[in-house]
Design an enzyme around this catalytic site. Structure first.
Site, mmCIF file in Angstrom:
data_model
loop_
_atom_site.group_PDB
_atom_site.id
_atom_site.type_symbol
_atom_site.label_atom_id
_atom_site.label_comp_id
_atom_site.label_asym_id
_atom_site.label_seq_id
_atom_site.Cartn_x
_atom_site.Cartn_y
_atom_site.Cartn_z
ATOM 1 N N ILE A 188 -5.412 2.168 -0.449
ATOM 2 C CA ILE A 188 -5.253 1.611 -1.801
ATOM 3 C C ILE A 188 -5.428 0.095 -1.764
ATOM 4 O O ILE A 188 -6.089 -0.499 -2.614
ATOM 5 C CB ILE A 188 -3.887 2.021 -2.375
ATOM 6 C CG1 ILE A 188 -3.864 3.537 -2.592
ATOM 7 C CG2 ILE A 188 -3.582 1.267 -3.662
ATOM 8 C CD1 ILE A 188 -2.509 4.101 -2.986
ATOM 9 N N ASP A 189 -4.848 -0.516 -0.749
ATOM 10 C CA ASP A 189 -4.963 -1.967 -0.595
ATOM 11 C C ASP A 189 -6.425 -2.369 -0.375
ATOM 12 O O ASP A 189 -6.956 -3.249 -1.061
ATOM 13 C CB ASP A 189 -4.092 -2.389 0.591
ATOM 14 C CG ASP A 189 -3.664 -3.845 0.531
ATOM 15 O OD1 ASP A 189 -3.794 -4.463 -0.535
ATOM 16 O OD2 ASP A 189 -3.183 -4.358 1.558
ATOM 17 N N LEU A 190 -7.085 -1.708 0.559
ATOM 18 C CA LEU A 190 -8.464 -2.093 0.872
ATOM 19 C C LEU A 190 -9.432 -1.707 -0.237
ATOM 20 O O LEU A 190 -10.463 -2.360 -0.429
ATOM 21 C CB LEU A 190 -8.886 -1.485 2.212
ATOM 22 C CG LEU A 190 -8.180 -2.148 3.388
ATOM 23 C CD1 LEU A 190 -8.535 -1.464 4.687
ATOM 24 C CD2 LEU A 190 -8.531 -3.636 3.446
ATOM 25 N N ASP B 133 0.815 -1.214 0.000
ATOM 26 C CA ASP B 133 0.000 0.000 0.000
ATOM 27 C C ASP B 133 0.852 1.268 0.000
ATOM 28 O O ASP B 133 0.622 2.181 -0.797
ATOM 29 C CB ASP B 133 -0.924 -0.020 1.222
ATOM 30 C CG ASP B 133 -1.808 1.208 1.261
ATOM 31 O OD1 ASP B 133 -2.853 1.191 0.604
ATOM 32 O OD2 ASP B 133 -1.429 2.197 1.917
#
Lengths: 412, 412
Positions: free
Chosen positions: A176-178, A148
């Site tokens: 960004i990851d989630l 992320d």
């Protein structure tokens, strides 16, 4: 146990993914009824089991991190060593009989193991095969690792986050990851819909890169069209004034009054004498007198409590919110009121977690299982997929479920 | 024009939503084949048409903002005045014959107009009815207005974004709003899948609040389990060292080496003499000597260029990325290489935009139409839904498509 049907009842998901985005996406599929089988390395399992917690904290939580608990309810854990052929063989047998496979290995790893899309499609043409990449499957950065934070830097998000007179900072959460998690849920759901209409599966993917570009969408569009590259403005932005955080006597609040009628309501609700001034009346004037407006408004807000400001501005429909800390946000009754908090027993302890990120009235999300221990359901899953006891014993001897003491290790 | 089928071919979406999340979600549905009808107020249209652009910029872009262009390709625009019964009547006739309706009005507004789920379900039991709320349909904050920044404050995200010695800052992009877009795409896609299997539609929703809680998921989990409330750490975090931005001779890079093997590779790739020191060898030591490690690493990185650091650390599989500005990020060849950039003609001008946030190999996204003018497709849509010329004339007289000069205005 929910008595209601789930939108994904009967859908079986074989999940090779680790850490945040992948596991979060399959947790959502599980919330809505899918049977999710989490493949874990037999010794340590998913790295997220140990994330962000000290040894003492891990011990206190039963050896498992809050992050792992946050992303892994409604799953069965199947311990499988993909480093040996026996483990890969079991994986292929199960993949041949599920609806969805997900992985976030580096490009090429699944194919090397005989678990690539072409391998599995041959066994299971209805399969939806999802991959979560760092920068994508092709292109100059395909082989680059990332997380992320790397994409917060690469995407330009960091360059617009922070104070103007300081270096950039990160967005505090792994947004960004989630965000990619919901990209995966979207892609998988659309592929299942398409399969329901046509009978055929397909390959879908996303990446930290595509996730970041989606979050930065309107900044890139602005740059491509007008050449604008925005900078850092603390809590403010270039669109309107006031549109940022202000000090209260007991904390901070954000106040947003982008148009002139809203500004007038804001000014009169807080302190007409100080704020309802002709030179602040028009949005363009407030932009050019930004420092004056902010100073005048700050002088007013700093004499009032957060609760007072929120009550007064909320009553006149001006966007306002208290700057909460994590605890205030998590425990705010609004989140529970909309079903945003779930709770369940795990080894006799009550676990509270954030619920699904959307709601379906006829097929609501539900918690059917706590987050699993490593390999907790290995035997149950193998039986479910019709492996005989003799076959299981052979695979076990081959190291499929973890290395047998004394057995030689295959070169990886 | 894509010759390939779309996953949502034949699906018709009636979209009453405005600004970012709603329009972005229907753009994605449109990318994957849905026919999206954007309902716009006849005079000004979607407020996003004017967002974030000065009058001069608007004039230069053909009267339309980059943000609107970013979120509204692949749509037909139907100008409809929901303030009058004629407009609402047209809306109901179309809603009776579409697959998906989306809105982001305040709770109760659609029902007041005879466009609530119960009204439309009676006409169209297969309808998927999606709503995007601020804080949700019920609970103490249901009637509170909000936007992305308000939820950055309310959710606690702001409290963990910024430098420790300064007040909080915002995450530079509208991450909570755009994250909700994928919540809507997920919910709608799952509801369509469920409908395909059962024949019945349903109501789905999400909110800025649920979107924010999903992004803050693991922080809330940590708080509920351990009582931890994290603070601001610039670009760093509490998990490991190094895991933050460092100065280069010509910019900044982020370097992440969470485990000891990675740290050793990092140290040796950059400057073994300065960094490969026994007191930095263990992750717990690096955490307790955070300032020393960061200072030693900064001294090394500040003598090297970004490109040099990225090349050296990338080669030894240490997570590294340059802190790009918006332009560097948008134009980086990796984004185009994975299909993250689309481009199309609009009124003779070439528009570049970010592509879909995920990919589907058998049913890829495509651009079939540029972003519309207000009401550009009103006649086309009405004809498509079988309204006769006489009916259209009556509705027009009633003000459905914008107030007729001299006609009296209904009280709203």
């Amino acid at each position: 146990m929910s008595p209601r049907p789930g939108a994904l009842d009967g859908i079986r998901v074989l999940d090779f993914s680790r850490v945040f985005a992948g596991p979060d996406s399959t947790q959502i599929l599980g919330d809505f009824g899918a049977d999710v089988i989490k493949v874990e390395e037999p010794t340590r399992g998913d790295d997220a089991r140990y994330f962000g917690a000290t040894q003492d904290e891990l011990a206190a939580f039963g050896g498992i991190s809050p992050s792992f608990l946050a992303f892994n309810r409604n799953k069965l854990s199947l311990a499988l060593d993909l480093g040996c052929e026996a483990g890969r063989s079991v994986a292929r047998r199960i993949a041949a009989n599920v609806d969805v496979v997900l992985n976030n290995f580096r490009p090429g790893a699944m194919a090397k193991w005989g678990l690539g899309y072409d391998d599995l499609k041959a066994l299971n043409p209805r399969l939806v095969y999802a991959t979560f990449y760092a920068y994508g499957a092709e292109g100059p950065l395909a082989d680059f690792g990332a997380n992320d934070l790397a994409l917060q830097a690469h995407s330009g998000l960091m360059s617009i986050t922070g104070d103007a007179d300081r270096p950039p900072v990160r967005c505090g959460t792994a947004a960004i990851d989630l965000h990619a998690s919901l990209g995966l849920v979207s892609a998988i759901s659309l592929a299942l819909f398409h399969r329901e209409r046509t009978g055929v599966g397909q390959e879908v993917d996303t990446s930290l890169l595509l996730s970041s570009a989606h979050l930065m969408n309107y900044f890139y569009a602005d740059y491509w069209i007008s050449g604008n590259t925005h900078g850092r403005m603390g809590t403010a932005n270039h669109l309107s004034v006031p549109n940022q955080a202000f000090p209260a006597s007991d904390g901070m609040v954000i106040i947003i009054a982008p148009n002139d009628e809203m500004w007038l309501r804001c000014a009169r609700a807080l302190d007409a004498a100080a704020l309802d001034r002709p030179e602040f009346l028009h949005s363009s004037a407030r932009l050019s007198r930004r420092h004056e407006v902010v100073a005048a408004l700050s002088a007013v807000t700093s004499r009032l409590s957060c609760a007072e400001i929120v009550a007064r501005l909320g009553a006149v429909k001006v966007n306002v919110a208290k700057v909460n800390d994590i605890g205030e946000a998590a425990d705010h009754p609004q989140l529970a009121a909309v079903g945003g908090v779930v709770s369940y027993e795990r080894h006799g302890k009550r676990i509270k977690a954030v619920g699904s990120p959307f709601r379906m009235a006829a097929t609501p999300g539900s918690v059917r299982r706590p987050a699993p221990e490593i390999g907790e359901h290995t035997d149950e899953v193998l039986a479910q997929f019709g492996l005989s006891e003799a076959e299981i014993a052979d695979y076990r001897q081959g190291g499929a479920f973890g290395r047998i003491a004394g057995a030689p290790r295959e070169p990886s």
